[in-house]
Design a protein around this motif. Structure first.
Motif, PDB file in Angstrom:
ATOM      1  N   SER A   1       0.590  -1.330   0.012  1.00 36.19           N
ATOM      2  CA  SER A   1      -0.014  -0.138  -0.013  1.00 36.19           C
ATOM      3  C   SER A   1       0.920   1.415   0.057  1.00 36.19           C
ATOM      4  O   SER A   1       0.381   2.376  -0.279  1.00 36.19           O
ATOM      5  CB  SER A   1      -0.591   0.150   1.104  1.00 36.19           C
ATOM      6  N   ASN A   2       2.478   1.287  -0.165  1.00 38.91           N
ATOM      7  CA  ASN A   2       3.069   2.422  -0.096  1.00 38.91           C
ATOM      8  C   ASN A   2       2.822   2.724  -1.387  1.00 38.91           C
ATOM      9  O   ASN A   2       3.387   3.588  -1.004  1.00 38.91           O
ATOM     10  CB  ASN A   2       4.693   2.114   0.380  1.00 38.91           C
ATOM     11  N   TRP A   3       2.952   2.249  -2.521  1.00 33.50           N
ATOM     12  CA  TRP A   3       2.737   3.045  -3.530  1.00 33.50           C
ATOM     13  C   TRP A   3       1.787   3.512  -3.358  1.00 33.50           C
ATOM     14  O   TRP A   3       1.568   4.739  -4.514  1.00 33.50           O
ATOM     15  CB  TRP A   3       2.804   1.943  -4.863  1.00 33.50           C
ATOM     16  N   ALA A   4       0.328   2.995  -2.774  1.00 29.71           N
ATOM     17  CA  ALA A   4      -0.739   4.022  -2.935  1.00 29.71           C
ATOM     18  C   ALA A   4      -0.158   5.603  -2.404  1.00 29.71           C
ATOM     19  O   ALA A   4      -0.778   6.448  -2.816  1.00 29.71           O
ATOM     20  CB  ALA A   4      -2.060   3.589  -2.106  1.00 29.71           C
ATOM     21  N   THR A   5       0.446   5.990  -1.508  1.00 28.57           N
ATOM     22  CA  THR A   5       0.707   6.099   0.049  1.00 28.57           C
ATOM     23  C   THR A   5       1.701   7.148  -1.072  1.00 28.57           C
ATOM     24  O   THR A   5       1.479   8.960  -1.052  1.00 28.57           O
ATOM     25  CB  THR A   5       1.385   6.166   0.839  1.00 28.57           C
ATOM     26  N   MET A   6       2.689   7.080  -2.022  1.00 29.25           N
ATOM     27  CA  MET A   6       3.144   7.966  -2.444  1.00 29.25           C
ATOM     28  C   MET A   6       2.000   8.294  -3.981  1.00 29.25           C
ATOM     29  O   MET A   6       2.458   9.786  -4.407  1.00 29.25           O
ATOM     30  CB  MET A   6       3.873   7.236  -3.605  1.00 29.25           C
ATOM     31  N   PHE A   7       1.215   7.661  -4.507  1.00 30.04           N
ATOM     32  CA  PHE A   7       0.823   8.148  -5.390  1.00 30.04           C
ATOM     33  C   PHE A   7      -0.372   9.253  -4.538  1.00 30.04           C
ATOM     34  O   PHE A   7      -1.020  10.551  -5.344  1.00 30.04           O
ATOM     35  CB  PHE A   7      -0.077   7.418  -6.389  1.00 30.04           C
TER      36      PHE A   7
END
Length: 260
Positions: free
Chosen positions: A238-244
């Motif tokens: 979910s860290n990718w979602a946080t980056m986006f």
């Protein structure tokens, strides 16, 4: 001036419609990772729009209240969240990646309740665009036509992936691609409708504009906290979602400051 407002109200709907068309050209299901990333991006745009386009103008417009300038922003923000909580309670709907519907028990189809969930999501976005243009039309607020357009463009950018996110699961749950596309497009109609109604109300009650700005912000933040953050945080990586989320937030902030 009227043409500028009409275009501004329709731009977010166009973003949803173009996203919904993607179901015709894509596979039956969207990759869960891609869906989380796009949801995170949308959440970032909505949070930034709530702060720069709605809450800050609400406080600035209330500067005559001196140290109590926060009151309209605080009251409207809480009212907006409570309003969405009410709609969330009385309208049957089903969020993506969920098997249990919310709201009153009903015999509606799963696909219908999924569309209702997106409609609930789109109402505050339409209100946000409408109230910003109402502030521009009033001439009493420090809102320019380019500043209002920045919000419209920001909402449209995050509506594009949302249109795809809703239309593709509808197809996966049994709708034909054409019906899924049309349902996704129609779910966005509520945005210009909510925008027009907000402008009409604001025109009658100009003194409450700062309350309406923060009301729209509260409604948008409710959607982010209640729906988007849980969806973007579900599953692995979910860290990718946080980056986006970060990219969406920064993009909306840039649009508002550069064009406002």
């Amino acid at each position: 001036m009227i043409n500028s407002v009409a275009v501004g109200l329709l731009i977010p709907f166009l973003g949803t419609a173009l996203g919904a068309v993607c179901v015709v050209f894509m596979k039956n299901q969207m990759n869960p990772m891609v869906q989380r990333v796009l949801t995170g991006f949308a959440a970032g745009v909505m949070v930034a729009a709530s702060v720069w386009s709605l809450l800050i103008p609400s406080i600035d417009y209330s500067s005559n209240l001196d140290k109590f300038a926060f009151v309209p922003a605080a009251v409207g923000f809480c009212a907006g969240m409570l309003f969405l909580l009410l709609l969330d309670t009385i309208i049957p709907h089903l969020h993506l990646n969920s098997e249990e519907s919310e709201g009153p028990k009903t015999n509606l189809k799963k696909t219908t309740m999924m569309v209702f969930a997106v409609v609930l999501h789109n109402i505050p976005e339409g209100m946000a665009v409408g109230v910003v243009y109402a502030g521009f039309l009033s001439g009493n607020m420090d809102i320019t036509v380019t500043g209002a357009l920045a919000l419209s463009i920001g909402i449209a950018i995050q509506n594009f992936p949302e249109g795809a996110i809703i239309s593709m699961p509808l197809h996966s749950n049994g709708m034909t691609k054409t019906k899924a596309m049309l349902s996704g497009v129609l779910s966005g109609v509520v945005e210009p409708v909510a925008g027009v109604l907000t402008i009409l109300l604001s025109g009658l009650l100009v003194p409450i504009l700062p309350y309406m700005l923060s009301f729209a912000a509260g409604a948008m933040i409710y959607v982010v906290v209640e729906e988007l953050i849980p969806e973007m945080s579900d599953g692995k990586h979910s860290n990718w979602a946080t980056m986006f989320f970060m990219f969406g937030f920064v993009l909306m902030m840039i649009l508002d400051v550069a064009l406002g």
